[in-house]
Design a protein around this motif. Structure first.
Motif, PDB file in Angstrom:
ATOM      1  N   UNK A   1       0.812  -1.214   0.000  1.00 53.59           N
ATOM      2  CA  UNK A   1       0.000   0.000   0.000  1.00 53.59           C
ATOM      3  C   UNK A   1       0.850   1.271   0.000  1.00 53.59           C
ATOM      4  N   UNK A   2       2.034   1.193   0.609  1.00 53.75           N
ATOM      5  CA  UNK A   2       2.922   2.360   0.683  1.00 53.75           C
ATOM      6  C   UNK A   2       3.336   2.849  -0.706  1.00 53.75           C
ATOM      7  N   UNK A   3       3.355   1.928  -1.660  1.00 58.65           N
ATOM      8  CA  UNK A   3       3.889   2.265  -2.986  1.00 58.65           C
ATOM      9  C   UNK A   3       2.790   2.461  -4.032  1.00 58.65           C
ATOM     10  N   UNK A   4       1.552   2.497  -3.565  1.00 59.18           N
ATOM     11  CA  UNK A   4       0.440   2.556  -4.515  1.00 59.18           C
ATOM     12  C   UNK A   4       0.403   3.867  -5.303  1.00 59.18           C
ATOM     13  N   UNK A   5       0.929   4.905  -4.702  1.00 55.71           N
ATOM     14  CA  UNK A   5       0.906   6.217  -5.363  1.00 55.71           C
ATOM     15  C   UNK A   5       2.159   6.490  -6.192  1.00 55.71           C
TER      16      UNK A   5
END
Length: 427
Positions: free
Chosen positions: A389-393
């Motif tokens: 989730x940390x890298x979703x953006x």
């Protein structure tokens, strides 16, 4: 004669300074007189003149190099003389001059420097051999090397003599081996005819050398051995990249080579990280298309040392690349990875801030889930989705992140329910 020798000695020290060099070559008749003294049949006078030429050869000023050209034929001639001290000095002078493109093209090659160096390689004097290695390595770095020099070297059969000198007389000092190891490195990097080198069993010979070096490695000897290990590791790595069998002939040496590489890694950390990275590059090329080596890496007691390097910012990417090579070999290798290390260790790269490391960790996770779907349960249980989730953006990683979330949730269901806050947006 004594006065001349004293004058030459004063000139020699003066030529260590840029301004003096410039003044001397512009002095009318200066270089002609110096070359004349260099050709003298009086040994002491000749030696001092040789030292003066050597000081001039250190200059990178094209005008000064040009001024030294009349001496090159004599420098080559005296390599066949009876004085090893003079021969050694001439070799280093020629090596310095060989950096200049014009000198190589218009003088040294037509004057037969390659056959002369081939003869010097047979010298019984280690200092002459080392000087030969230096001169040859300088030639091999010139812009013309791939087209005009390396074909001559290979056609002359020098590659086997170079290999012999890399691997011999180590107990008497490694200067010769180091110089010729770099020669071999430049030849291999040129890619002129690496199939010839492979056919001459260069790979197994160099691997045997690395194993021998590792067996004698101690903290006190590491500094000296580093000078030789670096070019030899590079040679092996580059040849593996071109060897169609991907080191197939090294199967019997695989365990010894792997152990040697990890000896180097442990010894050279943390002071010589660049050499650790060279060793990891070798591991990458060794494991790329060789399931046997991948199995050996997993079965030996070396794997924990590899995982420890994941915590090194500069080493994490090459380590993850090696792990991807192992995982790409299929279910058995992925199961072994999962059992030996566990997903938290293997996928620690997902928590890093470096995009390249995260990208490689995503690839590793994909390969493990693809070949060993049972790992999906652990991935979900151990907060793998939250880590993703940390890298979703991150626009560079977004596509891979979403694909891995989808894959993990599909494989984990119905045994596990993926957290809605992570998966609802895209699933």
């Amino acid at each position: 004669m004594e006065e001349r020798i004293k004058s030459l000695r004063r000139l020699r020290w003066g030529l260590q300074h840029k301004e003096t060099r410039q003044k001397f070559i512009r002095l009318e008749g200066g270089m002609r007189t110096l070359v004349g003294l260099f050709t003298s049949n009086l040994a002491d006078l000749q030696m001092e003149a040789a030292w003066c030429l050597h000081e001039l050869s250190h200059s990178q000023d094209p005008e000064i190099v040009e001024a030294c050209l009349p001496a090159t034929s004599y420098l080559l001639t005296y390599l066949s003389g009876h004085s090893p001290v003079l021969s050694e000095l001439c070799l280093y002078t020629l090596g310095n001059l060989a950096v200049e493109t014009k000198v190589v093209k218009k003088h040294l090659l037509p004057q037969g420097i390659i056959p002369v160096l081939a003869s010097c390689m047979q010298s019984p004097h280690l200092a002459v051999q080392e000087g030969t290695g230096y001169a040859l390595s300088q030639l091999l770095q010139s812009k013309e090397a791939a087209e005009e020099i390396i074909p001559l070297v290979l056609d002359s059969g020098l590659s086997q003599h170079i290999l012999r000198l890399v691997c011999s007389n180590l107990e008497q000092g490694m200067g010769v081996a180091v110089e010729f190891a770099w020669c071999l490195h430049y030849i291999i990097c040129s890619q002129v005819n690496n199939l010839l080198l492979i056919s001459q069993r260069t790979l197994p010979t160099l691997v045997q050398l690395l194993v021998a070096l590792a067996s004698t490695m101690t903290p006190s000897s590491a500094e000296d051995l580093e000078l030789l290990v670096c070019p030899v590791v590079r040679c092996v790595s580059n040849l593996l990249a071109e060897d169609e069998s991907r080191g197939g002939e090294l199967q019997a040496q695989a365990e010894g080579l792997l152990r040697a590489v990890f000896v180097f890694i442990r010894t050279f950390l943390p002071e010589h990280l660049f050499l650790v990275l060279e060793c990891l590059w070798l591991l990458n090329n060794l494991t790329a298309d060789n399931p046997t080596v991948c199995s050996a890496l997993l079965s030996l007691d070396l794997f924990p040392s590899l995982l420890q390097l994941l915590h090194s910012q500069k080493a994490s990417v090459p380590v993850l690349t090696v792990l991807c090579n192992v995982a790409a070999k299929g279910p058995a290798h992925c199961q072994a990875l999962h059992q030996k290390a566990g997903l938290p260790s293997l996928l620690g790269g997902l928590a890093l801030s470096d995009d390249q490391a995260v990208d490689q960790a995503l690839e590793l996770a994909h390969l493990i889930l693809l070949h060993w779907p049972e790992a999906a349960l652990d991935f979900v249980d151990q907060s793998g989705l939250q880590t993703l989730e940390r890298h979703r953006d991150n626009l560079q990683l977004q596509e891979k992140v979403e694909a891995l979330i989808t894959m993990a949730c599909q494989l984990a269901a119905p045994s596990k329910h993926c957290p809605l806050e992570v998966s609802a947006e895209n699933l």
